[in-house]
Write an enzyme that holds these catalytic residues in place. Structure first.
Site, PDB file in Angstrom:
ATOM      1  N   SER A  50      58.879  10.311 -44.028  1.00  0.00           N
ATOM      2  CA  SER A  50      57.476  10.088 -44.388  1.00  0.00           C
ATOM      3  C   SER A  50      56.529  10.078 -43.193  1.00  0.00           C
ATOM      4  O   SER A  50      55.319  10.002 -43.379  1.00  0.00           O
ATOM      5  CB  SER A  50      57.336   8.777 -45.164  1.00  0.00           C
ATOM      6  OG  SER A  50      57.739   7.692 -44.349  1.00  0.00           O
TER       7      SER A  50
ATOM      8  N   LYS B   2      53.047   0.369 -48.466  1.00  0.00           N
ATOM      9  CA  LYS B   2      52.377   0.997 -47.330  1.00  0.00           C
ATOM     10  C   LYS B   2      50.870   0.781 -47.396  1.00  0.00           C
ATOM     11  O   LYS B   2      50.214   0.531 -46.372  1.00  0.00           O
ATOM     12  CB  LYS B   2      52.706   2.487 -47.304  1.00  0.00           C
ATOM     13  CG  LYS B   2      54.162   2.783 -46.958  1.00  0.00           C
ATOM     14  CD  LYS B   2      54.469   4.262 -47.025  1.00  0.00           C
ATOM     15  CE  LYS B   2      55.924   4.531 -46.650  1.00  0.00           C
ATOM     16  NZ  LYS B   2      56.275   5.976 -46.724  1.00  0.00           N
TER      17      LYS B   2
END
Length: 812
Positions: free
Chosen positions: A712, A755
């Protein structure tokens, strides 16, 4: 007249004792003559008997008890005359008359008349022939009757001989079935040749009723008499055979019990000598009673009784005695049939969840749905819930709230660091110090078969050479199998189907796939700043006030101070460090109150430095992104979401890529892909392609002591390289995440919710996410959605436009 047989009857053909001459003398000595008429020809003095039948040729003793019988016997003995013996038709009459007697009897010759010192009279008589009563004669002090004597016609034919042979065979069989039969009887039977005498002798010695014997006495035809006796004997033999069989079985049973009794008595004496007797037996009795009351399954009770017998035979000094006793204690103390009374009230459960936890609406909704199903169908198979989230977000306390809402016991089983399968299944009893597994131990601790059992830290299980505990959990957490869960120590099935299992984990990916497949995952995100403030005011401060002994009016912590602690001292997903720092502040207040310096203390943000020390976290986003080559990424860790800085530098070289920061293989490949993508788009980025030939690119991810991996960070690496080579700085308020492909596509990633929360905590106002992660937008808490601006990326060109500052100069 009480007539009973006292000696073995003798056949008429056997030698007789020479006592007839003494009988008359004995009778004359016993009584003087009485005046009564002389007996006419063909008349006999009659002696009635209650239960004795006299047959011709048989010698029997008769006890005389009635005055009438004594007088008649004395008269007959004195005059040396025979008497007639008749059976009473009704033995209940004490003084029978003619109407109470049968009409056929036997003429008896008196052999001996004896008067004992105690006054009892006895008569020994021998039957000679049958007679039939014609009439009774009055005028005598005893019974006298005129009779017709019946002789025996001996007929020897083939039919008679066959009956005689069959009768002797059955007589021998009957004798073999009778206990303690004198051998003289069998010899006498073999010696008798007369069919009539044989029938009379066998009828006399057989165990027939007086009525049956009288029937044979009244049967004058020899062939008919033999047939009747054969029928009687056949019936008698069958009764004797069954009686013998029953007797043998009874004797075997009694012999076994007697043997057991003797052995137990010997064991008791031995134990008494060893000082183990009374207490040992009391202990065994107590254990047997406890086993009966434990409500075990049939297999478990059978096994426990088997072990109890072993314990009973084993001396207490034996090493195995304690092992068996411990095993029985475990079986007895387990709640085989004990169930908590579960009463589910959905409204009350909602109140309890709201009272114990702030926020988490979707988690609470899922729990209430589960409780509603359990209320409507209590016997249904319950799913296994698994709470996944960062530390300190309330996973364990949620399990406690569920138990309180359902009215069940709560037990917690920590799986962190467990690497031995025996911790779950238990050790076999062959090992010294063996114990059941933690699952059975927790059930025993709960004292009920339907507790709420929390399996904490399931992602921290580890396999070793001692087995894989996660594989052992497969049976525990499978509703199709756990009804017959077999612990190695118990070695009998225990029903776990009524237990409500709740698992917790920080990282879902570290739970083995088959085990994860058995559970229904419920994710718990980290808290926003506003949620932490509410949690602190509702729960944490109250808990710490109680722990320090302060009253609420003695201390006050402002909201600004709480927010400062959250931003500058505790940058985390949960609230554990927040509670720890609040506790430190209240400890400081408690010290001031205990010293008597103050009765009330108000803590503001400006006082935190003096109590907690310097700030632990600073907003370094602006500083880190003030130069080209630095990009802010978003990462997800077991402790929640976090920001991640990617730094890139260009140094003279030959076109090599240098990677540092303890990166995993996947992250290294993401860096290679990002560099290749920048080279491919050099013209669109206005980058001189010759730079790659005479320069080395160094990519570094700070916090090098922490291992990092995952795809990611691809977008952040691309932006860092693009920023370095174009000279355009990345925006300081922007963070990004996403995987990239060599075609320039931005691919979806996981952990969006955590996140985004990490970006909010770090002061980020713009978040760049993959377009294909729009489905996760609704999982982001509303407060976080309102705090940041989302930019959805389809390609890296969208990321360059959103993340980099406008071009002011180009790289040369």
């Amino acid at each position: 007249m009480n007539d009973t047989e006292h000696t073995t009857p003798q056949s008429a053909e056997a030698p007789q004792p020479p006592v007839k001459e003494q009988a008359a003398a004995s009778a004359r000595a016993a009584s003087e003559a009485s005046p009564y008429p002389e007996l006419p020809e063909g008349a006999l003095i009659i002696l009635p008997t209650r239960n004795a039948v006299l047959f011709p040729g048989i010698v029997v003793p008769l006890a005389l008890g009635r005055p009438q019988s004594i007088a008649g016997a004395q008269a007959a003995a004195q005059e040396d005359k025979p008497v007639g013996v008749l059976l009473q038709s009704d033995p209940s009459f004490e003084t029978p008359g003619p109407e109470h007697l049968h009409r056929v009897g036997a003429v008896a010759e008196i052999l001996r008349y004896v008067t004992s010192p105690d006054g009892n009279h006895h008569l020994v008589a021998r039957g000679t022939r049958r007679f039939r009563v014609l009439e009774f004669l009055p005028g005598y002090p005893f019974l006298v009757a005129r009779v017709d004597e019946i002789g025996e016609a001996e007929v020897f034919s083939t039919d008679i001989a066959a009956r005689v042979h069959q009768l002797k065979e059955r007589a021998r069989e009957a004798i073999s079935l009778l206990p303690n039969v004198p051998t003289e009887i069998a010899s006498a039977i073999e010696q008798i040749q007369s069919p009539s005498a044989l029938a009379d002798f066998i009828a006399n010695v057989s165990d027939l009723t007086p009525t049956e014997k009288q029937d044979l006495l009244e049967t004058f035809d020899v062939a008919e008499r033999l047939d009747k006796l054969l029928r009687y004997l056949a019936q008698q033999i069958e009764v004797l055979r069954l009686s013998k069989q029953i007797g043998e079985q009874t004797q075997e049973s009694l012999a076994g019990r007697q043997r057991e009794h003797i052995l137990r008595e010997q064991l008791r004496q031995i134990q008494k000598e060893l000082g183990e007797g009374e207490d040992g037996q009391a202990e065994i009795a107590e254990l047997r009673e406890s086993i009966a009351k434990a409500g075990m399954s049939e297999e478990a009770e059978k096994q426990s009784l088997k072990e109890l017998k072993r314990l009973e035979r084993m001396p207490e000094a034996s090493a195995e005695h304690g092992m068996i006793r411990s095993y029985l204690d475990w079986l007895i103390e387990l709640p085989w049939s004990t169930l908590s009374d579960v009463q589910i009230d959905i409204a009350e459960a909602r109140r309890i969840l709201d009272e114990d936890h702030y926020g988490l609406p979707k988690v609470k909704q899922r729990i209430l749905e589960y409780l509603a199903v359990r209320k409507l169908k209590p016997e249904g198979k319950s799913p296994i819930l698994c709470f996944v989230g960062p530390p300190g977000v309330g996973k364990t306390s949620l399990g406690q709230s569920i138990a309180r809402a359902m009215g069940r016991k709560f037990v917690r089983l920590s799986l962190g660091g467990v690497h031995d399968e025996a911790e779950i299944r238990g050790h076999r009893r062959t090992y010294i110090g063996a114990l059941p597994g933690n699952v059975i131990q927790s059930i025993r601790k709960a004292g009920t078969r339907n507790p709420v059992m929390m399996l904490d830290e399931m992602d921290k299980l580890g396999a070793s050479f001692q087995g894989d505990p996660s594989a052992a959990l497969l049976e525990v957490l499978d509703p199709e199998q756990n009804a017959t869960f077999r612990d190695n120590y118990l070695a009998v099935p225990f029903d776990l189907s009524r237990v409500m299992f709740i698992g917790t984990a920080n990282v879902l990916d570290q739970i083995p796939g088959p085990l994860r497949d058995r559970m229904e995952v419920i994710e718990l995100p980290g808290y926003t700043e506003d949620e932490k403030v509410e949690i602190a005011n509702r729960y944490l401060i109250k808990r710490q006030l109680d722990a320090t002994g302060l009253a609420p009016e003695q201390s006050e912590i402002t909201e600004e101070a709480i927010r400062a602690i959250i931003r500058d001292y505790t940058r985390e997903a949960g609230v554990r460090n927040l509670e720890r720092d609040l506790g430190a502040i209240l400890h400081h207040v408690a010290m001031r109150v205990a010293e008597g310096n103050t009765d009330h203390m108000r803590i503001g943000a400006d006082q935190l430095h003096a109590i907690l020390g310097a700030r632990r976290f600073e907003s370094e986003v602006a500083m880190r992104t003030s130069v080209p080559g630095v990009a802010t990424g978003l990462a997800w860790t077991p402790t929640g979401g976090d920001i991640l800085f990617v730094e890139a530098a260009r140094v003279p070289g030959s076109g090599k890529l240098i990677l540092t920061g303890q990166l995993g293989d996947v992250m290294k490949e993401s860096a290679q892909a990002a560099l290749s993508l920048v080279k491919a788009r050099a013209s669109s980025l206005s980058v001189d392609s010759r730079l790659f030939e005479r320069s080395d690119i160094h990519v570094h991810v700070p916090a090098g002591a922490i291992p990092k991996d995952g795809p990611s960070a691809g977008v952040a690496m691309f932006i860092a390289l693009a920023s370095l080579l174009t000279g355009r700085t990345a925006r300081s308020d922007t963070a990004m995440t996403g995987e990239i492909s060599l075609r320039g596509l931005v691919l979806p990633i996981g952990g969006v919710k955590n996140k985004v929360l990490a970006a909010v905590r770090a002061g980020i106002t713009t978040v760049l996410l993959p377009e294909r992660n729009k489905k996760d937008y609704e999982d982001v808490p509303e407060a976080a959605r309102n705090a940041v601006r989302f930019v959805w990326l389809s390609t890296v060109d969208d990321a360059v436009e959103a993340a980099l500052e406008p071009a002011s100069s180009t790289a040369t």
